[in-house]
Design a protein around this motif. Structure first.
Motif, short mmCIF file in Angstrom:
data_model
loop_
_atom_site.label_atom_id
_atom_site.label_comp_id
_atom_site.label_asym_id
_atom_site.label_seq_id
_atom_site.Cartn_x
_atom_site.Cartn_y
_atom_site.Cartn_z
N UNK A 56 -74.06 -88.43 -11.64
CA UNK A 56 -75.48 -88.06 -11.76
C UNK A 56 -76.35 -89.32 -11.66
N UNK A 57 -77.62 -89.11 -11.39
CA UNK A 57 -78.56 -90.24 -11.39
C UNK A 57 -78.55 -90.90 -12.77
N UNK A 58 -78.46 -90.11 -13.81
CA UNK A 58 -78.46 -90.62 -15.18
C UNK A 58 -77.29 -91.59 -15.39
N UNK A 59 -76.10 -91.20 -14.95
CA UNK A 59 -74.93 -92.06 -15.08
C UNK A 59 -75.08 -93.31 -14.23
N UNK A 60 -75.61 -93.15 -13.03
CA UNK A 60 -75.83 -94.27 -12.12
C UNK A 60 -76.77 -95.29 -12.74
N UNK A 61 -77.87 -94.81 -13.32
CA UNK A 61 -78.85 -95.71 -13.94
C UNK A 61 -78.26 -96.37 -15.19
N UNK A 62 -77.50 -95.60 -15.97
CA UNK A 62 -76.87 -96.18 -17.17
C UNK A 62 -75.90 -97.28 -16.80
N UNK A 63 -75.15 -97.06 -15.74
CA UNK A 63 -74.21 -98.10 -15.29
C UNK A 63 -74.96 -99.36 -14.86
N UNK A 64 -76.04 -99.18 -14.13
CA UNK A 64 -76.85 -100.33 -13.72
C UNK A 64 -77.37 -101.07 -14.96
N UNK A 65 -77.90 -100.32 -15.93
CA UNK A 65 -78.44 -100.94 -17.14
C UNK A 65 -77.35 -101.71 -17.89
N UNK A 66 -76.17 -101.12 -18.00
CA UNK A 66 -75.07 -101.82 -18.66
C UNK A 66 -74.64 -103.06 -17.88
N UNK A 67 -74.59 -102.97 -16.57
CA UNK A 67 -74.23 -104.15 -15.77
C UNK A 67 -75.27 -105.26 -15.92
N UNK A 68 -76.54 -104.90 -15.93
CA UNK A 68 -77.60 -105.89 -16.12
C UNK A 68 -77.47 -106.51 -17.51
N UNK A 69 -77.26 -105.68 -18.53
CA UNK A 69 -77.10 -106.18 -19.90
C UNK A 69 -75.89 -107.09 -20.04
N UNK A 70 -74.76 -106.69 -19.45
CA UNK A 70 -73.55 -107.51 -19.52
C UNK A 70 -73.75 -108.84 -18.79
N UNK A 126 -73.88 -95.33 -25.31
CA UNK A 126 -73.81 -94.22 -24.36
C UNK A 126 -73.48 -92.90 -25.07
N UNK A 127 -72.65 -92.95 -26.09
CA UNK A 127 -72.33 -91.75 -26.87
C UNK A 127 -73.61 -91.21 -27.52
N UNK A 128 -74.43 -92.10 -28.03
CA UNK A 128 -75.69 -91.69 -28.65
C UNK A 128 -76.68 -91.11 -27.63
N UNK A 129 -76.45 -91.40 -26.36
CA UNK A 129 -77.26 -90.82 -25.29
C UNK A 129 -76.65 -89.51 -24.80
N UNK A 130 -75.66 -89.00 -25.52
CA UNK A 130 -74.98 -87.74 -25.20
C UNK A 130 -74.16 -87.78 -23.92
N UNK A 131 -73.66 -88.96 -23.57
CA UNK A 131 -72.74 -89.07 -22.44
C UNK A 131 -71.37 -88.56 -22.91
N UNK A 132 -70.67 -87.87 -22.03
CA UNK A 132 -69.29 -87.44 -22.33
C UNK A 132 -68.38 -88.66 -22.22
N UNK A 133 -67.16 -88.52 -22.71
CA UNK A 133 -66.19 -89.62 -22.59
C UNK A 133 -65.94 -89.95 -21.12
N UNK A 134 -65.91 -88.93 -20.28
CA UNK A 134 -65.71 -89.15 -18.84
C UNK A 134 -66.87 -89.93 -18.25
N UNK A 135 -68.10 -89.56 -18.61
CA UNK A 135 -69.28 -90.27 -18.10
C UNK A 135 -69.33 -91.70 -18.61
N UNK A 136 -68.94 -91.91 -19.86
CA UNK A 136 -68.92 -93.26 -20.42
C UNK A 136 -67.91 -94.11 -19.65
N UNK A 137 -66.74 -93.54 -19.41
CA UNK A 137 -65.70 -94.26 -18.67
C UNK A 137 -66.19 -94.61 -17.27
N UNK A 138 -66.85 -93.67 -16.59
CA UNK A 138 -67.39 -93.94 -15.25
C UNK A 138 -68.45 -95.03 -15.30
#
Length: 165
Positions: A56-70, A126-138
């Protein structure tokens, strides 16, 4: 293929809160987080043409945010500076009235989350953002088993710390 500016604007506006909460796991300073928001916007603009829709766009944006943060954490660590999230928090005089208030509980939980190791902060945010374990892993590029273990350990640690508070 160019990114649609209207779609980018919509995505950034609709997911701003989530991005800010994710970036807060890496950086406490509001002004530094604003800079990181700009980095997320640029990365999203650059990455959207290659977005295949596998997530999803949500997962895509979260991944970008995490990569930027890391990446921010790595830059700070290479520079030898201490990150604000790693600073010790002074103990506060917490009376019964304050403990009873929801605001103080949320603040205590937020501070406890900040003390977790980075790998656990990531899964908790990510869990607090209601991401599933699968979405968090992705989003984090890891396995679901690792996510489950990190989340379990984080919960145990947070529970212990919150009971002490």
């Amino acid at each position: 293929m160019n990114a649609d500016p209207d779609l980018l604007t919509h995505l950034l506006e609709s997911h701003r809160g989530m991005v800010d909460r994710i970036l807060a796991t890496y950086e406490r300073s509001e002004s530094a987080r604003e800079d990181l928001h700009q980095d997320v916007a640029v990365a999203l603009w650059r990455g959207m043409p290659g977005f295949r829709g596998d997530a999803s766009h949500r997962t895509f944006i979260a991944r970008i945010a995490h990569n930027i943060g890391a990446g921010h954490v790595r830059r700070v660590m290479r520079g030898g500076d201490r990150m604000p999230l790693d600073e010790e928090h002074p103990s506060e005089d917490v009376g019964p009235d304050r403990i009873a208030s929801e605001a103080s509980i949320r603040e205590a939980l937020s501070r406890a989350i900040e003390r977790l190791p980075l790998s656990q902060r990531q899964v908790v945010s990510l869990h607090l953002e209601d991401f599933s374990h699968t979405e968090i892993a992705e989003t984090l590029g890891s396995g679901e088993g690792a996510v489950t273990v990190r989340l379990h350990r984080a919960r145990q640690t947070l529970s212990l710390w919150m009971h002490r508070a």
